[in-house]
Scaffold this motif. Structure first.
Motif, PDB file in Angstrom:
ATOM      1  N   LEU A 164     -16.430 -32.691  69.020  1.00 39.17           N
ATOM      2  CA  LEU A 164     -17.327 -32.139  70.033  1.00 39.17           C
ATOM      3  C   LEU A 164     -18.696 -31.853  69.439  1.00 39.17           C
ATOM      4  CD1 LEU A 164     -17.935 -31.010  72.851  1.00 39.17           C
ATOM      5  CD2 LEU A 164     -16.970 -28.833  72.074  1.00 39.17           C
ATOM      6  N   GLU A 165     -18.725 -31.238  68.260  1.00 34.08           N
ATOM      7  CA  GLU A 165     -20.002 -30.938  67.603  1.00 34.08           C
ATOM      8  C   GLU A 165     -20.768 -32.217  67.271  1.00 34.08           C
ATOM      9  OE1 GLU A 165     -21.584 -27.968  67.174  1.00 34.08           O
ATOM     10  OE2 GLU A 165     -19.948 -27.186  68.395  1.00 34.08           O
ATOM     11  N   ARG A 166     -20.051 -33.263  66.855  1.00 34.64           N
ATOM     12  CA  ARG A 166     -20.701 -34.545  66.554  1.00 34.64           C
ATOM     13  C   ARG A 166     -21.313 -35.135  67.822  1.00 34.64           C
ATOM     14  NH1 ARG A 166     -19.845 -39.573  67.230  1.00 34.64           N
ATOM     15  NH2 ARG A 166     -17.726 -39.354  67.963  1.00 34.64           N
ATOM     16  N   LYS A 167     -20.579 -35.079  68.923  1.00 31.94           N
ATOM     17  CA  LYS A 167     -21.097 -35.597  70.195  1.00 31.94           C
ATOM     18  C   LYS A 167     -22.303 -34.797  70.659  1.00 31.94           C
ATOM     19  CE  LYS A 167     -16.735 -37.538  71.691  1.00 31.94           C
ATOM     20  NZ  LYS A 167     -15.558 -37.414  72.549  1.00 31.94           N
ATOM     21  N   LEU A 168     -22.245 -33.485  70.512  1.00 27.75           N
ATOM     22  CA  LEU A 168     -23.387 -32.652  70.897  1.00 27.75           C
ATOM     23  C   LEU A 168     -24.610 -32.950  70.028  1.00 27.75           C
ATOM     24  CD1 LEU A 168     -21.605 -29.254  71.581  1.00 27.75           C
ATOM     25  CD2 LEU A 168     -22.731 -30.729  73.266  1.00 27.75           C
ATOM     26  N   ALA A 169     -24.398 -33.205  68.751  1.00 27.53           N
ATOM     27  CA  ALA A 169     -25.516 -33.572  67.865  1.00 27.53           C
ATOM     28  C   ALA A 169     -26.123 -34.902  68.297  1.00 27.53           C
ATOM     29  CB  ALA A 169     -25.046 -33.639  66.413  1.00 27.53           C
ATOM     30  N   ASP A 170     -25.274 -35.834  68.715  1.00 26.89           N
ATOM     31  CA  ASP A 170     -25.768 -37.127  69.215  1.00 26.89           C
ATOM     32  C   ASP A 170     -26.592 -36.934  70.487  1.00 26.89           C
ATOM     33  OD1 ASP A 170     -24.485 -38.448  67.142  1.00 26.89           O
ATOM     34  OD2 ASP A 170     -22.796 -39.127  68.377  1.00 26.89           O
ATOM     35  N   ILE A 171     -26.100 -36.089  71.398  1.00 28.70           N
ATOM     36  CA  ILE A 171     -26.826 -35.812  72.640  1.00 28.70           C
ATOM     37  C   ILE A 171     -28.163 -35.157  72.326  1.00 28.70           C
ATOM     38  CG2 ILE A 171     -26.824 -34.337  74.704  1.00 28.70           C
ATOM     39  CD1 ILE A 171     -23.754 -34.870  74.834  1.00 28.70           C
ATOM     40  N   LYS A 172     -28.152 -34.198  71.414  1.00 30.16           N
ATOM     41  CA  LYS A 172     -29.389 -33.513  71.028  1.00 30.16           C
ATOM     42  C   LYS A 172     -30.411 -34.508  70.507  1.00 30.16           C
ATOM     43  CE  LYS A 172     -31.369 -30.093  67.997  1.00 30.16           C
ATOM     44  NZ  LYS A 172     -31.387 -29.627  66.664  1.00 30.16           N
ATOM     45  N   ARG A 173     -29.956 -35.410  69.650  1.00 36.76           N
ATOM     46  CA  ARG A 173     -30.856 -36.402  69.058  1.00 36.76           C
ATOM     47  C   ARG A 173     -31.354 -37.400  70.116  1.00 36.76           C
ATOM     48  NH1 ARG A 173     -27.710 -37.781  65.497  1.00 36.76           N
ATOM     49  NH2 ARG A 173     -26.802 -39.611  66.456  1.00 36.76           N
ATOM     50  N   GLU A 174     -30.451 -37.907  70.947  1.00 39.56           N
ATOM     51  CA  GLU A 174     -30.828 -38.901  71.953  1.00 39.56           C
ATOM     52  C   GLU A 174     -31.797 -38.345  72.990  1.00 39.56           C
ATOM     53  OE1 GLU A 174     -27.480 -40.934  73.712  1.00 39.56           O
ATOM     54  OE2 GLU A 174     -26.529 -41.145  71.742  1.00 39.56           O
ATOM     55  N   LEU A 175     -31.577 -37.091  73.385  1.00 45.06           N
ATOM     56  CA  LEU A 175     -32.423 -36.482  74.410  1.00 45.06           C
ATOM     57  C   LEU A 175     -33.578 -35.681  73.820  1.00 45.06           C
ATOM     58  CD1 LEU A 175     -29.696 -35.262  76.933  1.00 45.06           C
ATOM     59  CD2 LEU A 175     -31.049 -37.367  77.012  1.00 45.06           C
ATOM     60  N   ASN A 176     -33.635 -35.640  72.479  1.00 46.64           N
ATOM     61  CA  ASN A 176     -34.691 -34.910  71.772  1.00 46.64           C
ATOM     62  C   ASN A 176     -34.745 -33.447  72.233  1.00 46.64           C
ATOM     63  OD1 ASN A 176     -36.701 -34.774  69.835  1.00 46.64           O
ATOM     64  ND2 ASN A 176     -38.328 -35.240  71.293  1.00 46.64           N
ATOM     65  N   LEU A 177     -33.570 -32.801  72.229  1.00 40.48           N
ATOM     66  CA  LEU A 177     -33.468 -31.418  72.687  1.00 40.48           C
ATOM     67  C   LEU A 177     -33.789 -30.439  71.560  1.00 40.48           C
ATOM     68  CD1 LEU A 177     -30.076 -31.578  74.637  1.00 40.48           C
ATOM     69  CD2 LEU A 177     -32.378 -31.737  75.593  1.00 40.48           C
ATOM     70  N   THR A 178     -34.341 -29.310  71.926  1.00 39.77           N
ATOM     71  CA  THR A 178     -34.518 -28.215  70.970  1.00 39.77           C
ATOM     72  C   THR A 178     -33.175 -27.490  70.836  1.00 39.77           C
ATOM     73  OG1 THR A 178     -35.095 -26.594  72.667  1.00 39.77           O
ATOM     74  CG2 THR A 178     -36.926 -27.899  71.707  1.00 39.77           C
ATOM     75  N   GLU A 179     -33.084 -26.595  69.870  1.00 41.59           N
ATOM     76  CA  GLU A 179     -31.864 -25.795  69.711  1.00 41.59           C
ATOM     77  C   GLU A 179     -31.595 -24.962  70.962  1.00 41.59           C
ATOM     78  OE1 GLU A 179     -29.429 -25.711  67.376  1.00 41.59           O
ATOM     79  OE2 GLU A 179     -30.456 -27.409  66.453  1.00 41.59           O
ATOM     80  N   GLU A 180     -32.654 -24.427  71.551  1.00 38.24           N
ATOM     81  CA  GLU A 180     -32.505 -23.612  72.757  1.00 38.24           C
ATOM     82  C   GLU A 180     -31.989 -24.461  73.920  1.00 38.24           C
ATOM     83  OE1 GLU A 180     -35.409 -23.712  70.959  1.00 38.24           O
ATOM     84  OE2 GLU A 180     -35.174 -21.796  69.947  1.00 38.24           O
ATOM     85  N   GLN A 181     -32.521 -25.656  74.058  1.00 35.03           N
ATOM     86  CA  GLN A 181     -32.056 -26.550  75.120  1.00 35.03           C
ATOM     87  C   GLN A 181     -30.606 -26.956  74.910  1.00 35.03           C
ATOM     88  OE1 GLN A 181     -35.232 -29.393  74.550  1.00 35.03           O
ATOM     89  NE2 GLN A 181     -36.198 -28.829  76.500  1.00 35.03           N
ATOM     90  N   LEU A 182     -30.248 -27.200  73.657  1.00 32.40           N
ATOM     91  CA  LEU A 182     -28.861 -27.550  73.352  1.00 32.40           C
ATOM     92  C   LEU A 182     -27.942 -26.379  73.675  1.00 32.40           C
ATOM     93  CD1 LEU A 182     -26.878 -29.633  72.221  1.00 32.40           C
ATOM     94  CD2 LEU A 182     -27.277 -28.634  69.957  1.00 32.40           C
ATOM     95  N   PHE A 183     -28.368 -25.161  73.352  1.00 27.82           N
ATOM     96  CA  PHE A 183     -27.589 -23.973  73.678  1.00 27.82           C
ATOM     97  C   PHE A 183     -27.347 -23.898  75.184  1.00 27.82           C
ATOM     98  CE2 PHE A 183     -27.377 -19.538  75.024  1.00 27.82           C
ATOM     99  CZ  PHE A 183     -26.273 -19.100  74.280  1.00 27.82           C
ATOM    100  N   LEU A 184     -28.401 -24.120  75.971  1.00 26.82           N
ATOM    101  CA  LEU A 184     -28.251 -24.106  77.435  1.00 26.82           C
ATOM    102  C   LEU A 184     -27.334 -25.213  77.915  1.00 26.82           C
ATOM    103  CD1 LEU A 184     -31.925 -23.283  78.515  1.00 26.82           C
ATOM    104  CD2 LEU A 184     -29.910 -21.794  78.702  1.00 26.82           C
ATOM    105  N   PHE A 185     -27.455 -26.371  77.303  1.00 29.33           N
ATOM    106  CA  PHE A 185     -26.583 -27.497  77.646  1.00 29.33           C
ATOM    107  C   PHE A 185     -25.120 -27.125  77.421  1.00 29.33           C
ATOM    108  CE2 PHE A 185     -24.312 -31.416  76.584  1.00 29.33           C
ATOM    109  CZ  PHE A 185     -24.590 -32.197  77.695  1.00 29.33           C
TER     110      PHE A 185
END
Length: 109
Positions: free
Chosen positions: A82-103
């Motif tokens: 799950l963490e690996r997939k979330l890291a991929d999503i963060k990178r692909e969507l160019n999310l900040t840490e705050e945006q990833l937290f909200l996601f």
């Protein structure tokens, strides 16, 4: 009241799984821990249990918590995936840490 017990089998399986998942050889992890390969092999076989200082170093090496090292192996690997997939999503969507937290928050709702 829930009783927390240490399951040595979970630890040994997690150490093997994490090493394989990360692509490390036994001697590489042993070198990182400043141990012989056979001494580290005892940890993975359950013949001995790593002291806390070695558990902390292993947790750092694998990017998990010490608590993760002793959780049920299927739970740990699901968490890592799950963490690996979330890291991929963060990178692909160019999310900040705050945006990833909200996601993550939205996904858990």
């Amino acid at each position: 009241m829930e009783q927390n017990t240490f399951n040595k089998d979970f630890l040994t399986e997690n150490l093997k799984n994490l090493r394989h998942y990360c692509g490390f050889k036994t001697f590489e992890v042993a070198y990182f821990l400043n141990l012989s390969s056979s001494a580290y092999g005892y940890y993975e076989s359950g013949r001995s249990t790593p002291p806390l200082e070695k558990l902390i170093k292993l947790a750092v090496l694998y990017g998990v918590t010490v608590e993760d090292l002793v959780r049920h192996p299927s739970e740990l690997m699901a968490h890592i995936e799950l963490e690996r997939k979330l890291a991929d999503i963060k990178r692909e969507l160019n999310l900040t840490e705050e945006q990833l937290f909200l996601f993550k928050f939205i996904m858990n709702d």
